[in-house]
Scaffold this motif. Sequence first.
Motif, mmCIF file in Angstrom:
data_model
loop_
_atom_site.group_PDB
_atom_site.id
_atom_site.type_symbol
_atom_site.label_atom_id
_atom_site.label_comp_id
_atom_site.label_asym_id
_atom_site.label_seq_id
_atom_site.Cartn_x
_atom_site.Cartn_y
_atom_site.Cartn_z
ATOM 1 N N ASP A 189 -22.924 -12.207 14.095
ATOM 2 C CA ASP A 189 -23.393 -11.129 13.238
ATOM 3 C C ASP A 189 -22.532 -9.897 13.476
ATOM 4 O O ASP A 189 -22.016 -9.690 14.587
ATOM 5 C CB ASP A 189 -24.847 -10.781 13.552
ATOM 6 N N ALA A 245 -18.015 -12.349 9.386
ATOM 7 C CA ALA A 245 -19.195 -12.826 10.113
ATOM 8 C C ALA A 245 -19.247 -14.350 10.112
ATOM 9 O O ALA A 245 -19.470 -14.987 11.159
ATOM 10 C CB ALA A 245 -20.457 -12.237 9.492
ATOM 11 N N ASP A 246 -19.023 -14.970 8.950
ATOM 12 C CA ASP A 246 -19.100 -16.426 8.851
ATOM 13 C C ASP A 246 -17.971 -17.110 9.617
ATOM 14 O O ASP A 246 -18.189 -18.120 10.299
ATOM 15 C CB ASP A 246 -19.054 -16.851 7.380
ATOM 16 N N GLY A 292 -18.520 -16.444 13.397
ATOM 17 C CA GLY A 292 -19.777 -16.981 13.893
ATOM 18 C C GLY A 292 -20.609 -15.978 14.653
ATOM 19 O O GLY A 292 -21.449 -16.357 15.474
ATOM 20 N N ARG A 326 -20.145 -22.719 8.912
ATOM 21 C CA ARG A 326 -19.390 -22.957 10.148
ATOM 22 C C ARG A 326 -18.409 -24.122 10.027
ATOM 23 O O ARG A 326 -17.256 -24.029 10.460
ATOM 24 C CB ARG A 326 -20.368 -23.207 11.301
ATOM 25 N N ALA A 333 -24.210 -13.768 10.142
ATOM 26 C CA ALA A 333 -23.360 -14.944 9.964
ATOM 27 C C ALA A 333 -24.186 -16.084 9.383
ATOM 28 O O ALA A 333 -25.349 -16.281 9.754
ATOM 29 C CB ALA A 333 -22.759 -15.356 11.303
#
Length: 532
Positions: free
Chosen positions: A455, A449-450, A453, A504, A499
């Motif tokens: 969900d 998710a991270d 970027g 980011r 996310a």
Amino acid sequence: MNTNPSPLFAGVDVGWASARVGLYDRDGTRRAFAVRPIRQFRPRALFVEQSSADIWAAIAAAMDEALTEAGAEPEDVAAIGVDATCSLVAVGQDGAPVSVAEDGDPARDIIMWMDHRAGAEAREINATGDPALAYVGGEVSIEMELPKVLWMKRRLPERHAGVTRYHDLADHIVWRMTGADVAGVCALTCKWNWLAHEERFSETLLEAVGLGDLPAKVPAEVRPVGSVAGGLSAEAAEALGLAAGIPVATGLIDAHAGGLALVGAAPEGAMALISGTSNCHMVTSAEAVMVPGVWGPYLGAMLPGRWLAEGGQSATGSLLDWTLRQSSAFPGLQAEAEAGGTTVYALLNARVAELMAREPYPAATLHVLPDHHGNRSPRADPEARGGVVGLTMEEGPEALARLYLATIEALAYGTRHIIETMNASGHRVARLVMCGGGTKNPLLLRVHADAIGLDIDLAEDEDAVTLGSGILAAAASGAFPSIAEAAAAMARPGGRVAADPAARAYHDAKYRVFLDLYDQQRAARAAMSAFT
């Protein structure tokens, strides 16, 4: 008798290592689930084979267990849906197996999707530049069926001549259940270069590589997703413990069954990510969208009337397993997990958390290129190789935890690369829905998710692939007017992994390194090409 008043729909899912049977009622509630292992044969590097007899026996055993668990009688099951890996099955006269093994073992009649023996044949097909290749992202993959059939014709010509039918595995199981000489549009389009939008093979492509005899060796009748292939034969009914004559739906590739369950009711802007040994990334659109290095577009291959684009990573869960096994710390962690009644992955997740408590980014200087089994998408490079940059003299469980995290990050960057390539070509992926073994790993979900970027939405049913085949069965039975309505009724959303925007900047920087690593690996390969 089955205490549930609703009829039951059987989903049969054949993965790379097991056959699974799920029994579902009309609202998608799973009433029973059973699993049986299946065998793989690895006679040498790049070769992976299976036995259709072994798989059929596993399906029958799993069906028997599922019926017992549900307390169901044979007549309680209204229809069957089938999905399987996109593996090649060779069938001879009177349905006898034709060996695909170099040593002629008659039990081994399946070349698995992950088998990479046909590299030269794939290159030869791609060298034709045939216009049909535009519908597989510009190049046929070594994992598809035409290279494998061409390998059979070139390397085992007498056996190829004796093949009366080549089947994709899901179609073979449907044929075993019904005796119907039909193919599902899913596998034939996605893995055989059959042009669904024109309802034909490319004659110029087949003739160019000497496969003009192929159309006579595959079923001439091709039926759409969700349609009935035939009724369950008396022989198959006896083997499976079901009532003869019930409808059996046309087969689906396993990932596509998962995609059907995840996004079948609301496909716009959604990517279905089926995570397991490998990853598949499924996106549908109302119009055809050509994406270099991404398979498709395929008309009606997963959802009727919609074009499918299919990205993928050839080794994901299998790469994590392999990475762990290479470490000298693995046996100790394995023993610790067994003693504590947990898993190696849970222990490593805890160690990563400990690292993160001391270091915000424990893998910031450790970079993995996860192309150990080639790059399916979007590079379309079966000769790509993996690598690790940034190694130190660190050892033990902590070093393994760091490498484990870096490998998960690399797999997430591979999915990000696929999504960015699709969006650059005209798709608009705004929602990611995920199922499969990877969803059982909270660290893997959070990193994906991270890093991407987006969900990640999850399905309520932990085995959405088998549910997808149950949805197929329900649609084929006539219980619902369409696939979409069956999916809306039977597939329910689960949780969501959000996310973290604060992550980011880190992932953007590391993603740029990830992209550069491929170019460096390719340059190294070119420098040494005279010696390989």
